[in-house]
Design an enzyme around this catalytic site. Structure first.
Site, PDB file in Angstrom:
ATOM      1  N   CYS A  86      -2.563   1.018   8.933  1.00  0.00           N
ATOM      2  CA  CYS A  86      -1.429   0.382   8.279  1.00  0.00           C
ATOM      3  C   CYS A  86      -1.699  -1.089   7.952  1.00  0.00           C
ATOM      4  CB  CYS A  86      -0.268   0.543   9.257  1.00  0.00           C
ATOM      5  SG  CYS A  86       1.225  -0.260   8.850  1.00  0.00           S
ATOM      6  N   CYS A 106       5.457  -7.769   7.496  1.00  0.00           N
ATOM      7  CA  CYS A 106       6.498  -7.321   8.435  1.00  0.00           C
ATOM      8  C   CYS A 106       6.898  -8.509   9.293  1.00  0.00           C
ATOM      9  CB  CYS A 106       5.943  -6.193   9.312  1.00  0.00           C
ATOM     10  SG  CYS A 106       7.197  -5.402  10.352  1.00  0.00           S
ATOM     11  N   CYS A 153       3.010   8.228   2.040  1.00  0.00           N
ATOM     12  CA  CYS A 153       3.444   7.210   2.997  1.00  0.00           C
ATOM     13  C   CYS A 153       3.770   5.929   2.216  1.00  0.00           C
ATOM     14  CB  CYS A 153       2.305   6.977   3.987  1.00  0.00           C
ATOM     15  SG  CYS A 153       2.652   5.697   5.167  1.00  0.00           S
ATOM     16  N   GLU A 191       0.816  -1.211   0.000  1.00  0.00           N
ATOM     17  CA  GLU A 191       0.000   0.000   0.000  1.00  0.00           C
ATOM     18  C   GLU A 191       0.850   1.262   0.000  1.00  0.00           C
ATOM     19  OE1 GLU A 191      -2.971  -1.976   3.305  1.00  0.00           O
ATOM     20  OE2 GLU A 191      -1.783  -0.227   3.769  1.00  0.00           O
ATOM     21  N   CYS A 245       4.070  -6.139  16.272  1.00  0.00           N
ATOM     22  CA  CYS A 245       3.547  -5.169  17.234  1.00  0.00           C
ATOM     23  C   CYS A 245       2.042  -5.416  17.371  1.00  0.00           C
ATOM     24  CB  CYS A 245       3.821  -3.754  16.741  1.00  0.00           C
ATOM     25  SG  CYS A 245       5.568  -3.479  16.406  1.00  0.00           S
ATOM     26  N   CYS A 265      -0.679  -3.204  15.578  1.00  0.00           N
ATOM     27  CA  CYS A 265      -0.484  -2.902  14.146  1.00  0.00           C
ATOM     28  C   CYS A 265      -1.080  -3.996  13.272  1.00  0.00           C
ATOM     29  CB  CYS A 265       1.012  -2.753  13.865  1.00  0.00           C
ATOM     30  SG  CYS A 265       1.371  -2.530  12.126  1.00  0.00           S
TER      31      CYS A 265
HETATM   32  N1  SAH Z   1       7.816  -0.328  10.934  1.00  0.00           N
HETATM   33  C1  SAH Z   1       7.983   1.053  11.087  1.00  0.00           C
HETATM   34  C2  SAH Z   1       7.247   1.875  10.050  1.00  0.00           C
HETATM   35  C3  SAH Z   1       5.871   1.418   9.689  1.00  0.00           C
HETATM   36  S1  SAH Z   1       4.631   1.554  10.958  1.00  0.00           S
HETATM   37  C4  SAH Z   1       7.603   1.486  12.476  1.00  0.00           C
HETATM   38  O1  SAH Z   1       7.053   0.684  13.216  1.00  0.00           O
HETATM   39  O2  SAH Z   1       7.894   2.634  12.826  1.00  0.00           O
HETATM   40  C5  SAH Z   1       4.288   3.291  10.888  1.00  0.00           C
HETATM   41  C6  SAH Z   1       3.578   3.863  12.110  1.00  0.00           C
HETATM   42  O3  SAH Z   1       2.205   3.459  12.149  1.00  0.00           O
HETATM   43  C7  SAH Z   1       4.196   3.381  13.415  1.00  0.00           C
HETATM   44  O4  SAH Z   1       4.411   4.426  14.320  1.00  0.00           O
HETATM   45  C8  SAH Z   1       3.157   2.454  13.897  1.00  0.00           C
HETATM   46  O5  SAH Z   1       3.293   2.267  15.242  1.00  0.00           O
HETATM   47  C9  SAH Z   1       1.874   3.134  13.460  1.00  0.00           C
HETATM   48  N2  SAH Z   1       0.697   2.257  13.534  1.00  0.00           N
HETATM   49  C10 SAH Z   1       0.636   0.949  13.294  1.00  0.00           C
HETATM   50  N3  SAH Z   1      -0.622   0.485  13.523  1.00  0.00           N
HETATM   51  C11 SAH Z   1      -1.366   1.523  13.904  1.00  0.00           C
HETATM   52  C12 SAH Z   1      -2.743   1.679  14.296  1.00  0.00           C
HETATM   53  N4  SAH Z   1      -3.573   0.647  14.304  1.00  0.00           N
HETATM   54  N5  SAH Z   1      -3.177   2.904  14.659  1.00  0.00           N
HETATM   55  C13 SAH Z   1      -2.334   3.965  14.631  1.00  0.00           C
HETATM   56  N6  SAH Z   1      -1.031   3.886  14.263  1.00  0.00           N
HETATM   57  C14 SAH Z   1      -0.539   2.687  13.909  1.00  0.00           C
HETATM   58 FE1  SF4 Z   2       6.021  -3.800  11.617  1.00  0.00          FE
HETATM   59 FE2  SF4 Z   2       3.721  -2.572  12.206  1.00  0.00          FE
HETATM   60 FE3  SF4 Z   2       5.532  -2.972  14.122  1.00  0.00          FE
HETATM   61 FE4  SF4 Z   2       6.002  -1.139  12.187  1.00  0.00          FE
HETATM   62  S1  SF4 Z   2       4.397  -1.058  13.726  1.00  0.00           S
HETATM   63  S2  SF4 Z   2       7.426  -2.710  12.974  1.00  0.00           S
HETATM   64  S3  SF4 Z   2       5.020  -2.187  10.420  1.00  0.00           S
HETATM   65  S4  SF4 Z   2       4.432  -4.593  12.978  1.00  0.00           S
END
Ligand code: SAH
Ligand code: SF4
Length: 398
Positions: free
Chosen positions: A365, A135, A128, A113, A139, A142
């Site tokens: 995301c 990944c 973005c 995306e 997390c 996410c």
């Molecule tokens: N992997 C990298 C970049 C991609 S994630 C990282 O973790 O920084 C980009 C951002 O989106 C991160 O700050 C992540 O924590 C946030 N993010 C992921 N899932 C989300 C959600 N459900 N609501 C709000 N932000 C989210």
């Molecule tokens: Fe991967 Fe999502 Fe964690 Fe970023 S926030 S490192 S994309 S699992």
């Protein structure tokens, strides 16, 4: 889904036969030096590579025959051996708040995306970009974390995402900095960019090159979950802004919601931030902090955050959690988010609350790709139910 959303199953109209893409090399994604070396293989001098670079990345041209400063002979030679390809546009969605999202398909059928998020006044905004399909990290908040890593994206696929966005906004040739709508880039799409370092570095150097796409390093931000050993290299070799997904202020909570913390705990992460090359009061590190109800959103958490950030050139971005089906968290109440923000700001650190954008187009995301996978699965079940599953109706490799 909102009525204003558009779902456009549009394909790139580059008039290439499948044979072309199978046998010819894509010129997008080669670094400047690689392009010079590639041109040398067909007997062309470095200044020809420079001309070609201009057409590819300043003009956005995909047709060699239209590259008018290049001789007809060389145009023909290029067309024989090379192509200029973008990822294929599978779906495009526009939110009521003008956030725009593209689901892109790569040669092997994998998808990722790309999202354009306009600023409040809608004259500028950030694209973005994804760095991986899925990944490896998991997390808990996410959506991408629920998808296994399929693979790293190549430089061509990373640069290609931005080029598709520029195509959509008609920003070729590269407009000057003041005139651009797509003014910034954030590596905050799917994937962990520092686990795909080489490809991300090559792609960002192409994007930041002043004779091509020309987005300045001050307008590019790489977001990491905290891959400590790679952070210094990112600062030294790419030199863009850094964002760190912090999301918790104690190892206990961070271990639970971001398993990478078990490998690189908070003390190491904060040390790596202090040593990030190029960070200064004029170029602060952004600490992203998702507000999760009852998990990390108390006033005590805010005060602990202040302690962690002491002495660092920092700003905080408070992100209301964007829920997705099956997620185990809730977004904090607005009152708790405001209190948290006030505590940080009263101590001289900026802590804006990010406005949720594009909620009506699955903007969390990784959600659009998951939705696409889900639809493929349900299409497969329908086919199976109808008894038409056969070699020609295979569900694409996930
Ligand atoms: N992997 C990298 C970049 C991609 S994630 C990282 O973790 O920084 C980009 C951002 O989106 C991160 O700050 C992540 O924590 C946030 N993010 C992921 N899932 C989300 C959600 N459900 N609501 C709000 N932000 C989210
Ligand atoms: Fe991967 Fe999502 Fe964690 Fe970023 S926030 S490192 S994309 S699992």
């Amino acid at each position: 889904m909102d009525a204003q959303n558009r779902c456009v199953p549009r394909r790139q109209s580059l008039s290439l036969s499948p044979m072309d893409t199978d046998t010819k090399k894509n010129l997008i994604g080669l670094s400047r030096d690689e392009l010079i070396a590639e041109m040398a293989t067909i007997g062309e001098k470095p200044f020809r590579a420079k001309q070609l670079w201009h057409w590819l990345y300043n003009r956005g041209e995909t047709d060699f025959a239209k590259m008018s400063s290049i001789s007809k002979v060389m145009q023909a030679r290029l067309a024989e051996q090379y192509v200029v390809l973008r990822p294929q546009l599978e779906r495009e969605m526009i939110s009521t708040d003008t956030t725009r999202k593209w689901l892109l398909k790569f040669d092997d059928g994998n998808e990722a995306e790309t999202v354009y998020i306009p600023d409040e006044d809608e004259t500028r905004g950030a694209v973005c970009i994804s760095s991986q399909v899925g990944c490896t990290l998991t997390c808990k908040f996410c959506h991408t974390g629920t998808q296994l890593l399929v693979r790293n994206l190549t430089p061509a696929e990373i640069v290609g995402q931005f080029m598709v966005a520029r195509d959509a906004y008609g920003e070729w040739p590269t407009p000057d900095d003041q005139a651009r709508q797509l003014s910034n880039i954030v590596m905050m799409g799917m994937g962990e960019p520092l686990y795909n370092f080489d490809n991300v570095a090559t792609a960002l150097k192409i994007i930041m090159d002043g004779e091509g796409i020309a987005i300045s390093k001050r307008r590019v931000t790489l977001s990491t979950s905290g891959v400590v050993p790679m952070m210094k290299r990112a600062g030294a070799e790419i030199g863009c802004n850094l964002a760190v997904s912090l999301h918790a202020v104690t190892d206990d909570v961070r271990d639970r919601i971001m398993p990478i913390n078990k490998k690189y705990p908070l003390a190491e992460l904060m040390r790596a931030c202090a040593e990030y090359p190029g960070a200064s009061n004029a170029r602060r590190i952004t600490f992203e902090y998702i507000m999760l109800k009852g998990v990390n959103d108390s006033a005590a958490d805010a005060r602990q955050l202040l302690r962690l950030l002491k002495g660092l050139p920092a700003k905080v971005n408070l992100i209301p959690f964007n829920p997705w089906p099956g997620s185990e968290f809730e977004c904090s109440d607005m009152k708790a988010i405001r209190t948290f923000s006030d505590i940080i700001q009263d101590n001289g650190i900026s802590a804006p609350i990010r406005k949720s954008r594009g909620a009506d187009i699955l903007a969390a995301c990784g959600q659009l790709r998951s939705e696409s996978q889900r639809q493929k699965c349900s299409r497969l079940s329908e086919r199976l139910a109808a008894g038409i599953e056969d070699e020609h109706h295979k569900v694409p490799a996930e």
